[in-house]
Design a protein around this motif. Structure first.
Motif, PDB file in Angstrom:
ATOM      1  N   GLU A 240       0.924  -1.236   0.113  1.00 12.96           N
ATOM      2  CA  GLU A 240       0.083  -0.011  -0.054  1.00 12.96           C
ATOM      3  C   GLU A 240       0.946   1.355   0.003  1.00 12.96           C
ATOM      4  O   GLU A 240       0.511   2.369  -0.895  1.00 12.96           O
ATOM      5  CB  GLU A 240      -0.766   0.122   1.290  1.00 12.96           C
ATOM      6  N   TYR A 241       2.010   1.231   0.764  1.00 10.41           N
ATOM      7  CA  TYR A 241       2.885   2.410   0.880  1.00 10.41           C
ATOM      8  C   TYR A 241       3.538   2.505  -0.666  1.00 10.41           C
ATOM      9  O   TYR A 241       3.808   3.892  -0.938  1.00 10.41           O
ATOM     10  CB  TYR A 241       3.898   2.037   1.888  1.00 10.41           C
ATOM     11  N   ARG A 242       3.956   1.546  -1.014  1.00  9.90           N
ATOM     12  CA  ARG A 242       4.435   1.554  -2.400  1.00  9.90           C
ATOM     13  C   ARG A 242       3.771   2.223  -3.547  1.00  9.90           C
ATOM     14  O   ARG A 242       3.947   2.921  -4.446  1.00  9.90           O
ATOM     15  CB  ARG A 242       5.193   0.160  -2.752  1.00  9.90           C
ATOM     16  N   LEU A 243       2.174   1.790  -3.534  1.00  8.48           N
ATOM     17  CA  LEU A 243       1.480   2.509  -4.365  1.00  8.48           C
ATOM     18  C   LEU A 243       1.125   3.939  -4.183  1.00  8.48           C
ATOM     19  O   LEU A 243       0.915   4.637  -5.167  1.00  8.48           O
ATOM     20  CB  LEU A 243      -0.163   1.643  -4.141  1.00  8.48           C
ATOM     21  N   GLN A 244       1.308   4.336  -2.958  1.00  9.04           N
ATOM     22  CA  GLN A 244       1.217   5.719  -2.818  1.00  9.04           C
ATOM     23  C   GLN A 244       2.426   6.438  -3.568  1.00  9.04           C
ATOM     24  O   GLN A 244       2.459   7.411  -4.041  1.00  9.04           O
ATOM     25  CB  GLN A 244       1.341   6.128  -1.216  1.00  9.04           C
ATOM     26  N   LEU A 245       3.637   5.731  -3.280  1.00 10.87           N
ATOM     27  CA  LEU A 245       4.932   6.172  -3.660  1.00 10.87           C
ATOM     28  C   LEU A 245       4.887   6.196  -5.354  1.00 10.87           C
ATOM     29  O   LEU A 245       5.440   7.167  -5.679  1.00 10.87           O
ATOM     30  CB  LEU A 245       6.037   5.468  -3.432  1.00 10.87           C
ATOM     31  N   VAL A 246       4.508   5.246  -5.897  1.00 11.20           N
ATOM     32  CA  VAL A 246       4.246   5.205  -7.262  1.00 11.20           C
ATOM     33  C   VAL A 246       3.417   6.582  -7.903  1.00 11.20           C
ATOM     34  O   VAL A 246       3.811   7.188  -8.641  1.00 11.20           O
ATOM     35  CB  VAL A 246       3.586   4.102  -7.862  1.00 11.20           C
ATOM     36  N   GLU A 247       2.296   6.816  -7.364  1.00 14.70           N
ATOM     37  CA  GLU A 247       1.532   7.825  -7.567  1.00 14.70           C
ATOM     38  C   GLU A 247       2.240   9.206  -7.485  1.00 14.70           C
ATOM     39  O   GLU A 247       2.532  10.197  -8.209  1.00 14.70           O
ATOM     40  CB  GLU A 247       0.190   8.199  -6.945  1.00 14.70           C
ATOM     41  N   GLU A 248       3.048   9.280  -6.257  1.00 18.45           N
ATOM     42  CA  GLU A 248       3.463  10.753  -5.926  1.00 18.45           C
ATOM     43  C   GLU A 248       4.969  11.086  -6.579  1.00 18.45           C
ATOM     44  O   GLU A 248       5.272  11.860  -7.092  1.00 18.45           O
ATOM     45  CB  GLU A 248       3.889  10.664  -4.236  1.00 18.45           C
ATOM     46  N   LEU A 249       5.789   9.983  -6.593  1.00 18.88           N
ATOM     47  CA  LEU A 249       7.122  10.165  -7.253  1.00 18.88           C
ATOM     48  C   LEU A 249       6.955   9.960  -8.900  1.00 18.88           C
ATOM     49  O   LEU A 249       7.834  10.665  -9.697  1.00 18.88           O
ATOM     50  CB  LEU A 249       8.232   8.674  -7.311  1.00 18.88           C
ATOM     51  N   SER A 250       5.795   9.560  -9.413  1.00 16.57           N
ATOM     52  CA  SER A 250       5.598   9.806 -10.824  1.00 16.57           C
ATOM     53  C   SER A 250       5.432  11.037 -11.250  1.00 16.57           C
ATOM     54  O   SER A 250       5.946  11.699 -12.220  1.00 16.57           O
ATOM     55  CB  SER A 250       4.638   8.800 -11.245  1.00 16.57           C
ATOM     56  N   LYS A 251       4.569  11.818 -10.250  1.00 16.42           N
ATOM     57  CA  LYS A 251       4.130  13.393 -10.709  1.00 16.42           C
ATOM     58  C   LYS A 251       5.324  14.039 -10.398  1.00 16.42           C
ATOM     59  O   LYS A 251       5.697  14.958 -11.273  1.00 16.42           O
ATOM     60  CB  LYS A 251       3.048  13.515  -9.613  1.00 16.42           C
ATOM     61  N   ARG A 252       6.358  13.817  -9.342  1.00 16.16           N
ATOM     62  CA  ARG A 252       7.555  14.502  -8.968  1.00 16.16           C
ATOM     63  C   ARG A 252       8.617  14.372 -10.141  1.00 16.16           C
ATOM     64  O   ARG A 252       8.986  15.328 -10.836  1.00 16.16           O
ATOM     65  CB  ARG A 252       8.205  14.251  -7.777  1.00 16.16           C
ATOM     66  N   ALA A 253       8.902  13.187 -10.618  1.00 13.00           N
ATOM     67  CA  ALA A 253       9.609  12.885 -11.614  1.00 13.00           C
ATOM     68  C   ALA A 253       9.137  13.651 -12.855  1.00 13.00           C
ATOM     69  O   ALA A 253       9.965  14.062 -13.732  1.00 13.00           O
ATOM     70  CB  ALA A 253       9.954  11.567 -11.775  1.00 13.00           C
ATOM     71  N   PHE A 254       7.931  13.213 -13.301  1.00  8.88           N
ATOM     72  CA  PHE A 254       7.451  14.102 -14.486  1.00  8.88           C
ATOM     73  C   PHE A 254       7.741  15.710 -14.514  1.00  8.88           C
ATOM     74  O   PHE A 254       8.031  16.259 -15.615  1.00  8.88           O
ATOM     75  CB  PHE A 254       5.909  13.516 -14.496  1.00  8.88           C
ATOM     76  N   LYS A 255       7.305  16.003 -13.529  1.00  8.50           N
ATOM     77  CA  LYS A 255       7.375  17.660 -13.193  1.00  8.50           C
ATOM     78  C   LYS A 255       8.902  18.203 -13.598  1.00  8.50           C
ATOM     79  O   LYS A 255       9.154  19.091 -14.157  1.00  8.50           O
ATOM     80  CB  LYS A 255       6.941  18.179 -11.732  1.00  8.50           C
ATOM     81  N   GLN A 256       9.912  17.439 -13.031  1.00  7.54           N
ATOM     82  CA  GLN A 256      11.212  17.888 -12.963  1.00  7.54           C
ATOM     83  C   GLN A 256      11.690  17.562 -14.387  1.00  7.54           C
ATOM     84  O   GLN A 256      12.577  18.295 -15.090  1.00  7.54           O
ATOM     85  CB  GLN A 256      12.042  17.105 -12.034  1.00  7.54           C
ATOM     86  N   ALA A 257      11.270  16.548 -15.089  1.00  8.99           N
ATOM     87  CA  ALA A 257      11.800  16.183 -16.287  1.00  8.99           C
ATOM     88  C   ALA A 257      11.289  17.328 -17.223  1.00  8.99           C
ATOM     89  O   ALA A 257      11.979  17.694 -18.060  1.00  8.99           O
ATOM     90  CB  ALA A 257      11.216  14.718 -16.726  1.00  8.99           C
ATOM     91  N   PHE A 258      10.151  17.556 -17.187  1.00  7.19           N
ATOM     92  CA  PHE A 258       9.404  18.728 -17.827  1.00  7.19           C
ATOM     93  C   PHE A 258      10.331  20.130 -17.890  1.00  7.19           C
ATOM     94  O   PHE A 258      10.652  20.532 -18.786  1.00  7.19           O
ATOM     95  CB  PHE A 258       7.839  18.827 -17.480  1.00  7.19           C
ATOM     96  N   VAL A 259      10.587  20.468 -16.772  1.00  4.72           N
ATOM     97  CA  VAL A 259      11.130  21.522 -16.546  1.00  4.72           C
ATOM     98  C   VAL A 259      12.783  21.355 -17.131  1.00  4.72           C
ATOM     99  O   VAL A 259      13.065  22.286 -17.778  1.00  4.72           O
ATOM    100  CB  VAL A 259      11.611  21.763 -15.005  1.00  4.72           C
ATOM    101  N   LYS A 260      13.325  20.356 -16.808  1.00  8.01           N
ATOM    102  CA  LYS A 260      14.591  19.973 -17.625  1.00  8.01           C
ATOM    103  C   LYS A 260      14.629  19.883 -19.039  1.00  8.01           C
ATOM    104  O   LYS A 260      15.736  20.226 -19.631  1.00  8.01           O
ATOM    105  CB  LYS A 260      15.371  19.002 -16.909  1.00  8.01           C
ATOM    106  N   ALA A 261      13.437  19.863 -19.768  1.00  7.19           N
ATOM    107  CA  ALA A 261      13.336  19.762 -21.124  1.00  7.19           C
ATOM    108  C   ALA A 261      13.152  21.095 -21.636  1.00  7.19           C
ATOM    109  O   ALA A 261      12.845  21.171 -22.913  1.00  7.19           O
ATOM    110  CB  ALA A 261      12.197  18.644 -21.520  1.00  7.19           C
ATOM    111  N   GLY A 262      12.910  22.093 -20.620  1.00  6.86           N
ATOM    112  CA  GLY A 262      12.693  23.334 -21.057  1.00  6.86           C
ATOM    113  C   GLY A 262      11.190  23.976 -20.797  1.00  6.86           C
ATOM    114  O   GLY A 262      10.858  25.142 -21.279  1.00  6.86           O
ATOM    115  N   GLY A 263      10.532  23.188 -20.380  1.00  8.22           N
ATOM    116  CA  GLY A 263       8.890  23.626 -20.118  1.00  8.22           C
ATOM    117  C   GLY A 263       9.053  24.660 -19.128  1.00  8.22           C
ATOM    118  O   GLY A 263       9.788  24.702 -18.146  1.00  8.22           O
ATOM    119  N   VAL A 264       8.061  25.565 -19.184  1.00 15.34           N
ATOM    120  CA  VAL A 264       7.553  26.455 -18.281  1.00 15.34           C
ATOM    121  C   VAL A 264       6.475  26.216 -17.347  1.00 15.34           C
ATOM    122  O   VAL A 264       5.267  26.069 -18.044  1.00 15.34           O
ATOM    123  CB  VAL A 264       7.582  27.925 -19.008  1.00 15.34           C
ATOM    124  N   LEU A 265       6.821  26.163 -16.094  1.00 12.70           N
ATOM    125  CA  LEU A 265       5.561  26.118 -15.182  1.00 12.70           C
ATOM    126  C   LEU A 265       4.719  27.281 -15.040  1.00 12.70           C
ATOM    127  O   LEU A 265       5.247  28.550 -14.955  1.00 12.70           O
ATOM    128  CB  LEU A 265       6.238  25.814 -13.832  1.00 12.70           C
TER     129      LEU A 265
END
Length: 293
Positions: free
Chosen positions: A267-292
């Motif tokens: 159950e804890y890992r399922l929570q981590l999947v959701e949270e880390l996926s969002k965090r990693a996506f957001k940071q990858a977007f910024v590093k690709a030159g995206g603008v928040l």
């Protein structure tokens, strides 16, 4: 006590193949950071080893004329993390391997050994999955190139055939150029620990924050490292937004199959999947030159 009954050093890949052919019981050893622990703990007895550490060509890191980055299977994590070609073209991989163990482990552990160990908690694997890495394998029957996704067969099981040697990891230009990437390792303690869950995301954008391509890979979310293909498909062609982040994270949860262990519950890992996926996506977007916005 190390129960090693025979040890031979190969000077070339072909010599290593011949030694493996002559002795089907023999195991390959490079850095030994995983294998020697198993021998010490008695999980492997009467070990017969063929060492690759003397093969200089397997430690090389280079880039071809077509932009393909070649990483020798015996390149150490420290060498990869600090290599100018990796830091320039695939910094997300440098980021990932710098999270492996401590300095001593990174100085002797090799990327090829990390892959061939076949564990889902490998720090290099999620990023290599996200980068669509290819593996070059040489054996008595010749050379074959396999996508890394096909190499992992199950927990601790990989498609490394008898008398076969993983020689290179290949990253093609179309799979890294223009991408931003981010790796997150979540562990019980910050230093020298195995991941409770790990996540790598790479992202390419076009126009006004439109996701041209997106890849999401996880470790310790299933018996082997894995890609979240449905979450990736949802993101492609969409304008980046907080709503898209939430949708991507929720979708990733539906694709995984983590287990409960002493490090974390399912159950804890399922929570981590959701949270880390969002965090990693957001940071990858910024590093690709995206603008928040």
């Amino acid at each position: 006590m190390y129960d090693i009954v025979n040890y031979e050093e190969a000077g070339t890949v072909q010599e290593a193949i011949r030694l493996l052919q002559a002795n089907p019981r023999a195991r390959l050893i490079a850095g030994g950071s995983d294998l020697l622990v198993k021998i010490y703990k008695g999980k492997i007895t009467d070990a017969e080893l063929v060492s690759l550490r003397g093969i200089i060509a397997l430690k090389d890191i280079s880039i071809e004329g077509d932009g393909t980055v070649r990483i020798g299977a015996c390149a150490t994590f420290s060498r990869i993390a600090g290599h100018p070609l990796i830091r320039k073209h695939v910094p997300v991989l440098a980021e990932a391997v710098s999270r492996v163990g401590g300095p001593q482990i990174r100085n002797i552990g090799t990327i090829g050994g990390n892959i061939c160990n076949g564990v889902t908690s490998s720090d290099s694997a999620p990023t290599l999955f996200a980068l669509n890495a290819l593996l070059r394998l040489e054996g008595a029957g010749g050379t074959r190139v396999a996508p890394i996704q096909d190499f992992y067969l199950g927990p601790g099981k990989v498609d490394l055939r008898q008398a076969e040697v993983l020689t290179e990891i290949l990253l093609t230009k179309e799979n890294y150029q223009g991408f931003g990437g981010h790796y997150i390792k979540f562990a019980m303690r910050e230093a020298m620990d195995i991941a409770s869950l790990s996540c790598a995301a790479v992202c390419k954008i076009v126009g006004q924050n439109v996701i041209a391509d997106f890849r999401l890979a996880l470790g310790v979310a299933a018996p082997t490292p894995m890609r979240c293909l449905r979450a990736e498909e949802i993101a492609r062609g969409r304008v980046f937004s907080e709503e898209l982040l939430l949708e991507t994270g929720r979708t990733a949860v539906t694709e995984v199959n983590p287990r409960t262990s002493w490090r974390a519950t399912r159950e804890y890992r399922l929570q981590l999947v959701e949270e880390l996926s969002k965090r990693a996506f957001k940071q990858a977007f910024v590093k690709a030159g995206g603008v928040l916005l």
